[in-house]
Write an enzyme that holds these catalytic residues in place. Structure first.
Site, PDB file in Angstrom:
ATOM      1  N   HIS A   1       1.088  -1.425  -0.715  1.00  0.00           N
ATOM      2  CA  HIS A   1      -0.222  -0.070  -0.139  1.00  0.00           C
ATOM      3  C   HIS A   1       0.854   1.424  -0.204  1.00  0.00           C
ATOM      4  O   HIS A   1       1.984   0.807   0.530  1.00  0.00           O
ATOM      5  CB  HIS A   1      -0.789   0.089   1.549  1.00  0.00           C
TER       6      HIS A   1
ATOM      7  N   ASP B   1      -7.904  -5.149  -0.828  1.00  0.00           N
ATOM      8  CA  ASP B   1      -8.822  -5.656  -1.921  1.00  0.00           C
ATOM      9  C   ASP B   1      -8.313  -7.047  -1.904  1.00  0.00           C
ATOM     10  O   ASP B   1      -8.640  -8.034  -3.086  1.00  0.00           O
ATOM     11  CB  ASP B   1      -7.948  -5.334  -3.594  1.00  0.00           C
TER      12      ASP B   1
HETATM   13  C1  LIG Z   1      -7.573  -0.039  -2.833  1.00  0.00           C
HETATM   14  C2  LIG Z   1      -6.334   0.050  -3.180  1.00  0.00           C
HETATM   15  O1  LIG Z   1      -5.882   0.103  -4.936  1.00  0.00           O
HETATM   16  S1  LIG Z   1      -5.112  -1.313  -2.465  1.00  0.00           S
HETATM   17  C3  LIG Z   1      -4.146  -1.459  -3.462  1.00  0.00           C
HETATM   18  C4  LIG Z   1      -4.533  -2.696  -4.362  1.00  0.00           C
HETATM   19  N1  LIG Z   1      -3.198  -2.755  -5.577  1.00  0.00           N
HETATM   20  C5  LIG Z   1      -3.094  -4.644  -5.678  1.00  0.00           C
HETATM   21  O2  LIG Z   1      -2.967  -5.046  -4.218  1.00  0.00           O
HETATM   22  C6  LIG Z   1      -1.125  -4.444  -6.424  1.00  0.00           C
HETATM   23  C7  LIG Z   1      -0.323  -4.889  -5.841  1.00  0.00           C
HETATM   24  N2  LIG Z   1       0.405  -4.430  -5.371  1.00  0.00           N
HETATM   25  C8  LIG Z   1       1.727  -2.792  -5.403  1.00  0.00           C
HETATM   26  O3  LIG Z   1       1.013  -3.299  -6.799  1.00  0.00           O
HETATM   27  C9  LIG Z   1       2.281  -1.828  -4.880  1.00  0.00           C
HETATM   28  O4  LIG Z   1       2.115  -2.197  -3.714  1.00  0.00           O
HETATM   29  C10 LIG Z   1       0.960  -0.464  -4.630  1.00  0.00           C
HETATM   30  C11 LIG Z   1       0.799  -0.480  -6.461  1.00  0.00           C
HETATM   31  C12 LIG Z   1       0.036  -0.565  -4.166  1.00  0.00           C
HETATM   32  C13 LIG Z   1       1.766   0.469  -3.687  1.00  0.00           C
HETATM   33  O5  LIG Z   1       2.360   0.891  -4.607  1.00  0.00           O
HETATM   34  P1  LIG Z   1       4.320   1.665  -4.032  1.00  0.00           P
HETATM   35  O6  LIG Z   1       3.036   2.528  -2.901  1.00  0.00           O
HETATM   36  O7  LIG Z   1       3.937   3.148  -5.788  1.00  0.00           O
HETATM   37  O8  LIG Z   1       4.919   0.486  -3.989  1.00  0.00           O
HETATM   38  P2  LIG Z   1       6.623   0.122  -4.527  1.00  0.00           P
HETATM   39  O9  LIG Z   1       5.756   0.445  -5.958  1.00  0.00           O
HETATM   40  O10 LIG Z   1       7.287   1.409  -4.957  1.00  0.00           O
HETATM   41  O11 LIG Z   1       6.783  -0.523  -4.408  1.00  0.00           O
HETATM   42  C14 LIG Z   1       7.456  -0.729  -3.665  1.00  0.00           C
HETATM   43  C15 LIG Z   1       8.233  -1.887  -3.230  1.00  0.00           C
HETATM   44  O12 LIG Z   1       8.015  -3.121  -3.448  1.00  0.00           O
HETATM   45  C16 LIG Z   1       7.543  -3.790  -3.756  1.00  0.00           C
HETATM   46  N3  LIG Z   1       5.971  -4.379  -3.566  1.00  0.00           N
HETATM   47  C17 LIG Z   1       5.029  -3.669  -4.036  1.00  0.00           C
HETATM   48  N4  LIG Z   1       3.616  -4.281  -3.702  1.00  0.00           N
HETATM   49  C18 LIG Z   1       4.184  -5.254  -3.892  1.00  0.00           C
HETATM   50  C19 LIG Z   1       3.795  -6.528  -4.406  1.00  0.00           C
HETATM   51  N5  LIG Z   1       2.161  -6.308  -4.087  1.00  0.00           N
HETATM   52  N6  LIG Z   1       4.328  -7.837  -5.060  1.00  0.00           N
HETATM   53  C20 LIG Z   1       5.077  -7.871  -4.797  1.00  0.00           C
HETATM   54  N7  LIG Z   1       6.114  -6.662  -4.405  1.00  0.00           N
HETATM   55  C21 LIG Z   1       5.491  -5.517  -4.054  1.00  0.00           C
HETATM   56  C22 LIG Z   1       8.043  -3.360  -5.184  1.00  0.00           C
HETATM   57  O13 LIG Z   1       8.075  -4.248  -6.179  1.00  0.00           O
HETATM   58  C23 LIG Z   1       8.868  -3.068  -4.813  1.00  0.00           C
HETATM   59  O14 LIG Z   1      10.519  -3.504  -4.295  1.00  0.00           O
HETATM   60  P3  LIG Z   1      11.289  -2.545  -5.539  1.00  0.00           P
HETATM   61  O15 LIG Z   1      11.919  -1.860  -4.805  1.00  0.00           O
HETATM   62  O16 LIG Z   1      12.606  -4.080  -4.892  1.00  0.00           O
HETATM   63  O17 LIG Z   1      11.243  -2.424  -6.472  1.00  0.00           O
HETATM   64  O1  LIG Z   2      -5.817   4.508  -0.572  1.00  0.00           O
HETATM   65  C1  LIG Z   2      -5.422   3.886  -1.857  1.00  0.00           C
HETATM   66  O2  LIG Z   2      -4.107   3.704  -1.909  1.00  0.00           O
HETATM   67  C2  LIG Z   2      -5.921   2.907  -2.130  1.00  0.00           C
HETATM   68  C3  LIG Z   2      -7.217   2.391  -1.238  1.00  0.00           C
HETATM   69  O3  LIG Z   2      -6.340   1.652   0.088  1.00  0.00           O
HETATM   70  C4  LIG Z   2      -8.259   2.682  -1.697  1.00  0.00           C
HETATM   71  O4  LIG Z   2      -8.688   3.357  -2.144  1.00  0.00           O
HETATM   72  O5  LIG Z   2      -8.895   2.395  -1.005  1.00  0.00           O
END
Ligand SMILES: CC(=O)SCCNC(=O)CCNC(=O)[C@H](O)C(C)(C)COP(=O)(O)OP(=O)(O)OC[C@H]1O[C@@H](n2cnc3c(N)ncnc32)[C@H](O)[C@@H]1OP(=O)(O)O
Ligand SMILES: O=C([O-])CC(=O)C(=O)O
Length: 372
Positions: A257, A308
């Site tokens: 997150h 999620d």
């Molecule tokens: C309602 C919502 O929107 S909740 C979020 C729903 N989305 C997901 O579940 C998709 C999976 N999660 C992700 O892609 C990310 O955690 C996000 C998009 C939610 C947040 O991303 P950011 O804050 O941009 O973190 P970022 O992408 O910079 O990741 C940081 C590090 O953690 C790792 N990481 C983050 N999430 C994950 C994941 N789900 N699985 C594996 N590695 C991950 C990244 O690869 C990165 O590693 P690195 O620095 O070695 O390259």
């Molecule tokens: O806050 C965020 O970036 C994503 C999230 O958890 C939501 O929209 O519920």
């Protein structure tokens, strides 16, 4: 200085939702999400988001009535859905039909707060009807007319099957909707506020939000989570599956997150719901796989489950088709989006950040004839 992805950038002031990513605390207008999940309803929570205070009994009855009264869609919206190929994804149908609803607004020139509050109610009522009507149309069944009674959640389940849901399932979905209703400046809400900030209407702003929600890094992750659980199949496959996936540098959907560095308070409730639904349905496989994934990802990547992750198995055990997961998220988040749009309109300034230019230096224009 640039911040990729606007991480930690404070882009506006808002009274709606407070989020403490270190403590894992989430409040809507100062009210703790745990209290709302235990005691509130989606309708009451939506009122809170729109008006900033909990409703009186009379106000609650009124908003419940307004939400029920606006469930039916204009017949030409249903005609429009019949024109779409049955392979159209429910999120694409949602985006398209919400966009078309603007044509059925009686007086778009009325930009008063009262008119926009009425639009917020109409859109909130319309989303479940759109989703479930489309689900029937694509399966070549007659759409189920929305109920004139019951909650937003119960009506949604009724429209899915044509049968009134049991009280437990209706309440479980109601709680899931409360938990998804708002989340500060997440990507879709930001998209809604950017659009509203240009003084575009509420429909346009909600279309922007739906579009942003659809991606797998945001709301689209819940659908991907259940697809992953189906691929894994059983608990003993969890470890080899995740080992492989992480070796390939895949992201595990439902984890990580931008703001939370600890347990997402919404996941606490959804995890418990997933466990309870497993016990009630006599098939705890989805919950047990989810627990095993959670432990592995926490242990190997230090990442927590987000909203999620457990919502995926919860919806699956409720019998909800997988590709309706993200539309159901939208049918809750519409309350938060519209609350933020109203807040943006009330104190508007165009949202227009800058980019740090890293492109070519000033270069002479070369006419095409001389470029070879
Ligand atoms: C309602 C919502 O929107 S909740 C979020 C729903 N989305 C997901 O579940 C998709 C999976 N999660 C992700 O892609 C990310 O955690 C996000 C998009 C939610 C947040 O991303 P950011 O804050 O941009 O973190 P970022 O992408 O910079 O990741 C940081 C590090 O953690 C790792 N990481 C983050 N999430 C994950 C994941 N789900 N699985 C594996 N590695 C991950 C990244 O690869 C990165 O590693 P690195 O620095 O070695 O390259
Ligand atoms: O806050 C965020 O970036 C994503 C999230 O958890 C939501 O929209 O519920």
């Amino acid at each position: 200085m640039t911040t990729e992805g606007l991480e930690d950038v404070v882009a506006t002031t808002s009274r709606i939702c407070d989020l403490d990513g270190k403590l894992g605390k989430l409040t809507y207008y100062g009210i703790d999400i745990h209290d709302l999940a235990r005691h509130s309803s989606f309708e009451e929570t939506a009122y809170l988001l729109w008006h900033g205070v909990l409703p009186t009994k009379a106000q609650l009855a009124e908003v419940e009535q307004q939400l029920r009264a606006n469930r039916a869609l204009p017949s030409r919206i249903i005609d429009l859905m019949h024109l779409l190929p049955s392979s159209t994804t429910p999120m694409d149908v949602l985006r398209t039909t919400v966009s078309a609803l603007v044509a059925f607004d009686d007086d778009l020139s009325d930009k008063s707060t009262a008119a926009n509050e009425r639009r917020a109610i109409r859109l909130t009522s319309a989303l479940p009807t759109i989703i479930m009507t489309w689900n029937s149309i694509r399966e070549k069944r007659n759409p189920v007319e929305p109920l004139q009674t019951g909650t937003h959640a119960a009506n949604m389940l009724y429209m899915l099957t044509g049968k009134e849901p049991d009280a437990y399932t209706a309440r479980a979905l109601d709680v899931a909707l409360i938990l998804h209703a708002d989340h500060e400046l997440n990507a879709s809400t930001f998209a809604a506020r950017v659009t509203a900030g240009t003084k575009a209407d509420m429909y346009a702003s909600v279309v922007a939000a739906i579009s942003a929600l659809s991606g797998p890094l945001h709301g689209g992750a819940n659908e991907q989570v259940i697809r992953m659980l189906l691929r894994i199949g059983e608990v003993r496959n969890v470890e080899p599956y995740l080992e492989d996936a992480l070796a390939r540098k895949e992201r595990i959907m439902g984890f990580g997150h931008r703001v939370y560095r600890t347990e997402d308070p919404r996941a606490t409730h959804l995890r418990a719901m997933s466990q309870e639904l497993g016990e009630r349905t006599g098939d705890s496989r989805w919950y047990e796989m989810s627990r095993a994934i959670e432990e592995y990802i926490k242990g190997h990547k230090g990442l927590n489950a987000n909203v999620d992750f457990y919502s995926a198995s919860v919806y699956y055990m409720m019998g909800i088709p997988i590709d309706l997961d993200t539309p159901i998220f939208a049918s809750s988040r519409i309350s938060g989006w519209t609350a933020h749009i109203l807040e943006q309109y009330a104190n508007n300034r165009l949202i227009r950040p800058r980019a740090d230019y890293v492109g070519a230096k000033i270069t002479e224009y070369v006419p095409v004839e001389q470029r070879g």
